[in-house]
Design a protein around this motif. Sequence first.
Motif, PDB file in Angstrom:
ATOM      1  N   TRP A  81     107.095  58.682  51.623  1.00 43.06           N
ATOM      2  CA  TRP A  81     107.138  57.541  52.533  1.00 43.06           C
ATOM      3  C   TRP A  81     106.810  56.258  51.773  1.00 43.06           C
ATOM      4  O   TRP A  81     105.806  56.153  51.094  1.00 43.06           O
ATOM      5  N   ASN A  82     107.655  55.279  51.944  1.00 39.83           N
ATOM      6  CA  ASN A  82     107.525  53.955  51.328  1.00 39.83           C
ATOM      7  C   ASN A  82     107.611  53.969  49.803  1.00 39.83           C
ATOM      8  O   ASN A  82     107.450  52.946  49.175  1.00 39.83           O
ATOM      9  N   ASN A  83     107.839  55.135  49.195  1.00 43.43           N
ATOM     10  CA  ASN A  83     108.122  55.181  47.763  1.00 43.43           C
ATOM     11  C   ASN A  83     109.590  54.909  47.495  1.00 43.43           C
ATOM     12  O   ASN A  83     109.963  54.446  46.418  1.00 43.43           O
ATOM     13  N   VAL A  84     110.421  55.245  48.458  1.00 43.73           N
ATOM     14  CA  VAL A  84     111.858  55.048  48.316  1.00 43.73           C
ATOM     15  C   VAL A  84     112.348  54.255  49.517  1.00 43.73           C
ATOM     16  O   VAL A  84     111.771  54.324  50.603  1.00 43.73           O
ATOM     17  N   PHE A  85     113.426  53.515  49.316  1.00 40.75           N
ATOM     18  CA  PHE A  85     114.006  52.741  50.409  1.00 40.75           C
ATOM     19  C   PHE A  85     114.689  53.678  51.399  1.00 40.75           C
ATOM     20  O   PHE A  85     115.491  54.525  51.026  1.00 40.75           O
ATOM     21  N   ARG A  86     114.341  53.525  52.683  1.00 35.34           N
ATOM     22  CA  ARG A  86     114.973  54.338  53.733  1.00 35.34           C
ATOM     23  C   ARG A  86     115.241  53.448  54.948  1.00 35.34           C
ATOM     24  O   ARG A  86     114.316  52.933  55.568  1.00 35.34           O
ATOM     25  N   GLU A  87     116.511  53.266  55.254  1.00 35.53           N
ATOM     26  CA  GLU A  87     116.924  52.563  56.471  1.00 35.53           C
ATOM     27  C   GLU A  87     117.930  53.462  57.165  1.00 35.53           C
ATOM     28  O   GLU A  87     119.032  53.695  56.651  1.00 35.53           O
ATOM     29  N   CYS A  88     117.562  53.986  58.325  1.00 37.64           N
ATOM     30  CA  CYS A  88     118.385  54.975  59.024  1.00 37.64           C
ATOM     31  C   CYS A  88     117.931  55.037  60.477  1.00 37.64           C
ATOM     32  O   CYS A  88     116.957  54.394  60.869  1.00 37.64           O
ATOM     33  N   VAL A  89     118.663  55.799  61.286  1.00 36.70           N
ATOM     34  CA  VAL A  89     118.305  55.978  62.695  1.00 36.70           C
ATOM     35  C   VAL A  89     117.112  56.919  62.750  1.00 36.70           C
ATOM     36  O   VAL A  89     117.228  58.110  62.444  1.00 36.70           O
ATOM     37  N   HIS A  90     115.981  56.384  63.160  1.00 35.89           N
ATOM     38  CA  HIS A  90     114.696  57.092  63.066  1.00 35.89           C
ATOM     39  C   HIS A  90     114.423  57.841  64.374  1.00 35.89           C
ATOM     40  O   HIS A  90     114.051  57.237  65.379  1.00 35.89           O
ATOM     41  N   ILE A  91     114.614  59.147  64.351  1.00 32.68           N
ATOM     42  CA  ILE A  91     114.378  59.993  65.521  1.00 32.68           C
ATOM     43  C   ILE A  91     113.274  60.990  65.195  1.00 32.68           C
ATOM     44  O   ILE A  91     113.323  61.663  64.161  1.00 32.68           O
ATOM     45  N   VAL A  92     112.272  61.066  66.066  1.00 27.81           N
ATOM     46  CA  VAL A  92     111.209  62.062  65.956  1.00 27.81           C
ATOM     47  C   VAL A  92     111.399  63.040  67.116  1.00 27.81           C
ATOM     48  O   VAL A  92     111.293  62.648  68.280  1.00 27.81           O
ATOM     49  N   LYS A  93     111.682  64.288  66.796  1.00 30.78           N
ATOM     50  CA  LYS A  93     112.006  65.279  67.814  1.00 30.78           C
ATOM     51  C   LYS A  93     110.779  66.113  68.163  1.00 30.78           C
ATOM     52  O   LYS A  93     110.092  66.632  67.274  1.00 30.78           O
ATOM     53  N   VAL A  94     110.508  66.240  69.479  1.00 31.96           N
ATOM     54  CA  VAL A  94     109.393  67.059  69.959  1.00 31.96           C
ATOM     55  C   VAL A  94     109.880  67.894  71.144  1.00 31.96           C
ATOM     56  O   VAL A  94     110.854  67.526  71.816  1.00 31.96           O
ATOM     57  N   PRO A  95     109.222  69.025  71.424  1.00 34.22           N
ATOM     58  CA  PRO A  95     109.648  69.862  72.549  1.00 34.22           C
ATOM     59  C   PRO A  95     109.240  69.268  73.892  1.00 34.22           C
ATOM     60  O   PRO A  95     108.279  68.491  73.980  1.00 34.22           O
ATOM     61  N   ALA A  96     109.966  69.649  74.932  1.00 33.60           N
ATOM     62  CA  ALA A  96     109.646  69.207  76.290  1.00 33.60           C
ATOM     63  C   ALA A  96     108.549  70.076  76.889  1.00 33.60           C
ATOM     64  O   ALA A  96     108.352  71.225  76.489  1.00 33.60           O
ATOM     65  N   ASN A  97     107.825  69.477  77.842  1.00 33.58           N
ATOM     66  CA  ASN A  97     106.821  70.184  78.643  1.00 33.58           C
ATOM     67  C   ASN A  97     105.727  70.806  77.783  1.00 33.58           C
ATOM     68  O   ASN A  97     105.310  71.955  77.981  1.00 33.58           O
ATOM     69  N   LYS A  98     105.249  70.013  76.826  1.00 32.00           N
ATOM     70  CA  LYS A  98     104.156  70.422  75.964  1.00 32.00           C
ATOM     71  C   LYS A  98     103.132  69.288  75.869  1.00 32.00           C
ATOM     72  O   LYS A  98     103.436  68.120  76.136  1.00 32.00           O
ATOM     73  N   THR A  99     101.898  69.654  75.455  1.00 34.47           N
ATOM     74  CA  THR A  99     100.887  68.644  75.187  1.00 34.47           C
ATOM     75  C   THR A  99     101.059  68.156  73.759  1.00 34.47           C
ATOM     76  O   THR A  99     100.935  68.936  72.802  1.00 34.47           O
ATOM     77  N   LEU A 100     101.377  66.872  73.602  1.00 37.32           N
ATOM     78  CA  LEU A 100     101.667  66.272  72.302  1.00 37.32           C
ATOM     79  C   LEU A 100     100.546  65.305  71.938  1.00 37.32           C
ATOM     80  O   LEU A 100     100.203  64.418  72.724  1.00 37.32           O
ATOM     81  N   GLU A 101      99.978  65.486  70.748  1.00 35.51           N
ATOM     82  CA  GLU A 101      98.985  64.546  70.239  1.00 35.51           C
ATOM     83  C   GLU A 101      99.654  63.617  69.240  1.00 35.51           C
ATOM     84  O   GLU A 101     100.355  64.072  68.330  1.00 35.51           O
ATOM     85  N   ILE A 102      99.449  62.319  69.435  1.00 32.54           N
ATOM     86  CA  ILE A 102     100.051  61.296  68.584  1.00 32.54           C
ATOM     87  C   ILE A 102      98.941  60.573  67.845  1.00 32.54           C
ATOM     88  O   ILE A 102      98.015  60.039  68.465  1.00 32.54           O
ATOM     89  N   ILE A 103      99.027  60.560  66.522  1.00 35.89           N
ATOM     90  CA  ILE A 103      98.081  59.808  65.707  1.00 35.89           C
ATOM     91  C   ILE A 103      98.783  58.547  65.221  1.00 35.89           C
ATOM     92  O   ILE A 103      99.770  58.602  64.488  1.00 35.89           O
ATOM     93  N   LEU A 104      98.287  57.408  65.681  1.00 35.17           N
ATOM     94  CA  LEU A 104      98.819  56.104  65.277  1.00 35.17           C
ATOM     95  C   LEU A 104      97.937  55.551  64.175  1.00 35.17           C
ATOM     96  O   LEU A 104      96.698  55.557  64.291  1.00 35.17           O
ATOM     97  N   LEU A 105      98.552  55.073  63.118  1.00 39.11           N
ATOM     98  CA  LEU A 105      97.810  54.660  61.939  1.00 39.11           C
ATOM     99  C   LEU A 105      98.366  53.358  61.383  1.00 39.11           C
ATOM    100  O   LEU A 105      99.578  53.231  61.172  1.00 39.11           O
ATOM    101  N   ALA A 106      97.481  52.370  61.158  1.00 39.34           N
ATOM    102  CA  ALA A 106      97.851  51.143  60.450  1.00 39.34           C
ATOM    103  C   ALA A 106      97.413  51.313  59.007  1.00 39.34           C
ATOM    104  O   ALA A 106      96.222  51.247  58.694  1.00 39.34           O
TER     105      ALA A 106
END
Length: 658
Positions: free
Chosen positions: A507-532
Amino acid sequence: MVYRIVTILLLLHRGAGDEYDDTTCALLQYLQIDDVDCGLYDTLDNLPANSCTRECVAGEPRVCYYQFTVEEYSAMGQACEDCLTNVTDCYNPGCVTADGFERCLLTTNRRLPGPSIQVCVGDRIIVDLVNMLKGKSTTIHWHGIRQKDYKFMDGVPFVTQCPIHHSETFRYNFIADAAGLHFYHSHEGLQKVDGLVGGLVVRRPRDEDPNGNEYDFDLPSHLIVIQDWHHLSADAMFPGLKYRSDSQMAQTYLINGRGQWLMTDGYRLANTPLSQFNVVQGNRYVFRIVAATCFECQYIFTIEKHDLVVIGADVHSTKPYRVDSLTMSPGERYTVVVNCNRSIDSYWIQVRTVGFCSDMAANQVAVLTYEGASRSPSSKAPSYDVTEVNDPGLTMGPVNSMCTEETRVTDGPCVSHLRSATESSYDIYKSEPDERIIMAYGFYPYDDNLVNLTRAKKFTTFLQTANIALGATINGIINKYPPSPLLSQFCDIPPSMLCSADAPSTWNNVFRECVHIVKVPANKTLEIILLAVGTYDPEGISHPTHLHGYDMHVIEMGVLNQSLSFNQSVVQLFKSLVSEDRNDIPTDTVTKDVVALSAGGYLIARIYTDNPGFWFFHCHFAYHLDAGMSGVLQVGEVDTFPEPPAGFPRCGSFLPPL
């Protein structure tokens, strides 16, 4: 009679050549007025019989129809006549004063902010959006509405719909299924910076409000929409200037579209009217404050000699929490109660920038007026400097707070310190979630790579600063919009445009510009860690993060005690945060759809993925968003998503065989 006149004017405004189909003609009986928040309707006596702004009664939903025309317009233009010398002209129909500085802007129905939508839970909201922006497309996002059963109405171009082209009309149609404070804004480019925003309130019956005993009155005119403002157009500041102006910061603020251009010493450069909010001594009033701001800083909101009892954060109700002020980031909303128990007088309301943008000293004022008092406060108008009039005291959501128990007592609470007025019905609080993901916010430094990429005819997205060009990233990716909407035309998108699942070490070592999709399953408890990513900095940039389609249960907030870059220790940090004991999560954590990350900080949130579809997530600072700091959460499998409505617009690249 007033309602008939408004209807006729709206019909004429659409243009002589416009045609109405039978459905539109039938909807006219449900057409709402534009100025329900002007103060004339606070008793609800003067409203038309079909008004959706009313005392809410369970089981009695209504159809609420609006006609919105968006167009280029001007502040202090022809409609304002002699506003600067005759204040009465400042209230002419179509007069947009802003801060008194003449400039071009974008309006909805020639209003700034746009018409106020105030309805009851369960009402059907129908908005015909007519795009009269010359050579520009547009959309509207209904910020805070989950759109669980109306996914195609979320208003994100190339995610849930095609952009609406000039002279086209798009009909938004959805149920207001959650009571609380929302707002709406354009989600096309930087249009919300130039004025395409408006308030959206969904009320519930008083006896169903968990904080119904905390206040006496909840008036339509006590909706406060705050915009940060600049005398350049938004496009003139993107991607930024290297030598003349290398940042995007507010020059001033507008409170309900009004203000006066103030210098740092309080000197007024324009004598335009201020917004005024009327109260009666001895009553407790609900005020709903919307941060419809876009630039890269927070502001502090104060009311002279009055404290604020927070009873709502974003959409949902909270247990009451008393503070002296609010610190708000772009996209956030708070519902507060103001106890008007002071002596009969008028009092200053002030908005002043804080943190990273303090050098701009941007600020604006409005007036809280008690019945029987002069319209002008007896005290001197506050300047940017902190005095007794605008002392922030304990503030809700301090900028770049460490969010500890100590800072809660000394500075004020973070949203993680608030508690929901109701417990969640979802399986959010178990010790281990079903899935975890990380969203790491940072920047890709182009150095000389921007020149090299341009020579290779790769015209990449960037944000210009004085020293370097940057790509704004999440997980090291500069998000790129596809040529067709993900939700309605996923099969039309070339697979080569989609991001590959690279390891965090790249991450951030190489240039990446693309359609950014994060896939997760439905009907589950999802924990999201947000980081600056980066070192904690009390004066650094705070990223306000917005997730569409969901309300995030805020579990924990804090700051990092080390400098972390993408290529060093994102994985290490991720492991350390998820290894902590989660057996004591409170069952009444607050929910938010916008959360502000401290500079060098983190936030842990959970959602239950019961809303399958493609849902946008992004930094709500408009220039970071346009520079690529966004992505799409794919919840569930594409083949389980609903079919688009009949006749739904299609779009995409035109590459026929030769």
